[in-house]
Design an enzyme around this catalytic site. Structure first.
Site, PDB file in Angstrom:
ATOM      1  N   ARG A  31       0.849  -1.189   0.000  1.00  0.00           N
ATOM      2  CA  ARG A  31       0.000   0.000   0.000  1.00  0.00           C
ATOM      3  C   ARG A  31       0.888   1.245   0.000  1.00  0.00           C
ATOM      4  NH1 ARG A  31      -2.660  -1.114   5.818  1.00  0.00           N
ATOM      5  NH2 ARG A  31      -2.431  -3.236   5.051  1.00  0.00           N
ATOM      6  N   ASP A  90       0.527   5.303   1.475  1.00  0.00           N
ATOM      7  CA  ASP A  90      -0.320   6.117   2.354  1.00  0.00           C
ATOM      8  C   ASP A  90      -1.026   7.233   1.602  1.00  0.00           C
ATOM      9  OD1 ASP A  90       0.044   4.797   4.671  1.00  0.00           O
ATOM     10  OD2 ASP A  90       1.628   6.118   5.436  1.00  0.00           O
ATOM     11  N   TYR A 112      12.121   4.187  -3.322  1.00  0.00           N
ATOM     12  CA  TYR A 112      11.306   5.356  -2.994  1.00  0.00           C
ATOM     13  C   TYR A 112      12.138   6.614  -3.189  1.00  0.00           C
ATOM     14  CZ  TYR A 112       7.424   2.903  -0.717  1.00  0.00           C
ATOM     15  OH  TYR A 112       6.311   2.138  -0.450  1.00  0.00           O
ATOM     16  N   ARG A 148       9.680   8.125   5.256  1.00  0.00           N
ATOM     17  CA  ARG A 148       9.297   9.434   5.792  1.00  0.00           C
ATOM     18  C   ARG A 148       9.954   9.693   7.143  1.00  0.00           C
ATOM     19  NH1 ARG A 148       2.932   9.114   5.388  1.00  0.00           N
ATOM     20  NH2 ARG A 148       3.114  11.057   6.592  1.00  0.00           N
TER      21      ARG A 148
END
Lengths: 248, 248
Positions: free
Chosen positions: A50, A52, A110, A197
């Protein structure tokens, strides 16, 4: 049954994340709605993971099973014609029935972008975290190096994680500047909840001088989320690539 | 009265153009509303020129007169704090009372971007015209060269133009590729209504082989809008810079 793997990009700004939720618009819901229209089947999709609410993707991958005879090369254009503009299907390939977008993934990459300008660059500001206060680029690069390798990333994982363990291997981590835009790019065998993050938030501490580069390592070793920096806002994050032993 | 020149950037996606209109949200209205709040005066702003609905800017300039004693270096941050996120003030300088954002402008630079990928790059697609059909880059470059110099641009001007004459001088015009993104950058002493978008639309004809590069010149010489290509969509266009004999 045919198994189809699909590479998809999306602008996460107006989604409540990738995965179907009780409330809010999700990428999964939009894609399944269109796939059901095209295949006339009750199709479910399975993503590499997934993302966010607010997180973007330029190379998310999912798979789905179908009895439909639609030629695989027609799938991207058929879907893109109906999908909303913030989702774009890039490729589709027919894969072995054992292929699973999550289980078969070898590496994920990422990218997190900050805009260090005094004022934000307005075009695309929704894809970058604006950080006008002065940052030490070299210190951030130095700190970042400590996350490469196999580590328990509990300190850099949301306490809301439901995973039993947080050991992951980071193959590459780099911080590069493109003028005032600084890009953090991290490739690993997997990522825990909010990991990139939280790493970004802690690196910002290092850049601000609140922490030393070596503290990235010390925090890692303590396996305690409360020691790391804040979770950087979702809108600067992009799932750039998911790699498999086949080309998707 | 102090005369203040301001450089401003905006994402035109959700504006009905720069200039105040009877209907719709405009950049001018948003800025004047905030300026009036800050100066407590009925302040009007005067831009280097209007931009159409959907057109963006990274370097638009306007000026306004004020009796307010606000320090000029405080103006960008004071405005940005209140302005909506799709407008960002970049700089403000105090200028001679004779300075006029439109009349004093020496050069303007516009940039138009097309995405030549099979499917659009989703992040920032709202800033690029998607053109997946094959285009001849070299032919477009060759055709573009004919617009450089002083010409009557009537053929490349909207028939809704209210200007008496359409003679303008183009100092530089280039087409460059950044991967699948192709950027048209044009600098001139001024631009007529829809000029860059009409040049782009006609260049696309050249790229598609519907016209030859030399036709750009032939169309120019005929002073007839009906001979040129369609007006390319607004969302690919950015007002990049307005140059003066002082630094704004």
């Amino acid at each position: 049954m045919r198994n189809i793997a699909v590479k998809v990009s999306y602008d996460g700004s107006k989604f409540n994340g990738f995965q179907t939720q009780p409330y809010g618009r999700t990428v999964q819901d939009e894609i399944e709605k269109v796939l059901r229209k095209i295949t006339k089947e009750s199709t479910d999709i399975h993503a590499s993971g997934r993302t966010d609410a607010g997180v973007h993707a330029t190379g998310q991958v999912f798979h789905f099973f179908t009895n439909s005879s639609i030629p695989v090369e027609r799938i991207p254009i058929a879907l893109n014609t109906i999908l909303p503009k913030d989702i774009v299907i890039l490729t589709a390939v027919e894969v072995d029935e054992r292929f699973h977008a999550r289980h078969s993934a070898l590496r994920k990459t990422y990218r997190y972008t900050i805009d260090t300008g005094k004022f934000p660059a307005v075009l695309g500001r929704q894809y970058r975290l604006h950080h006008p206060q002065s940052l030490n680029f070299v210190a951030m690069q130095e700190g970042l190096a400590y996350i490469v390798g196999e580590h328990d990333f509990t300190s850099y994982t949301s306490t809301r994680s439901t995973k039993a363990h947080h050991v992951r291997t980071i193959y590459e981590a780099k911080l590069e500047s493109e003028g005032l835009f600084w890009h953090l790019t991290v490739t690993g065998n997997g990522f825990t909840y909010n990991m990139v993050r939280t790493i970004m938030g802690t690196l910002l501490w290092v850049g601000q001088g609140k922490k030393q580069p070596i503290d990235i390592k010390h925090i890692l070793e303590r396996c305690d989320r409360s020691l790391a920096g804040p979770t950087a806002l979702a809108h600067g994050l992009v799932l750039a690539e998911v790699a498999y032993d086949i080309q998707i």
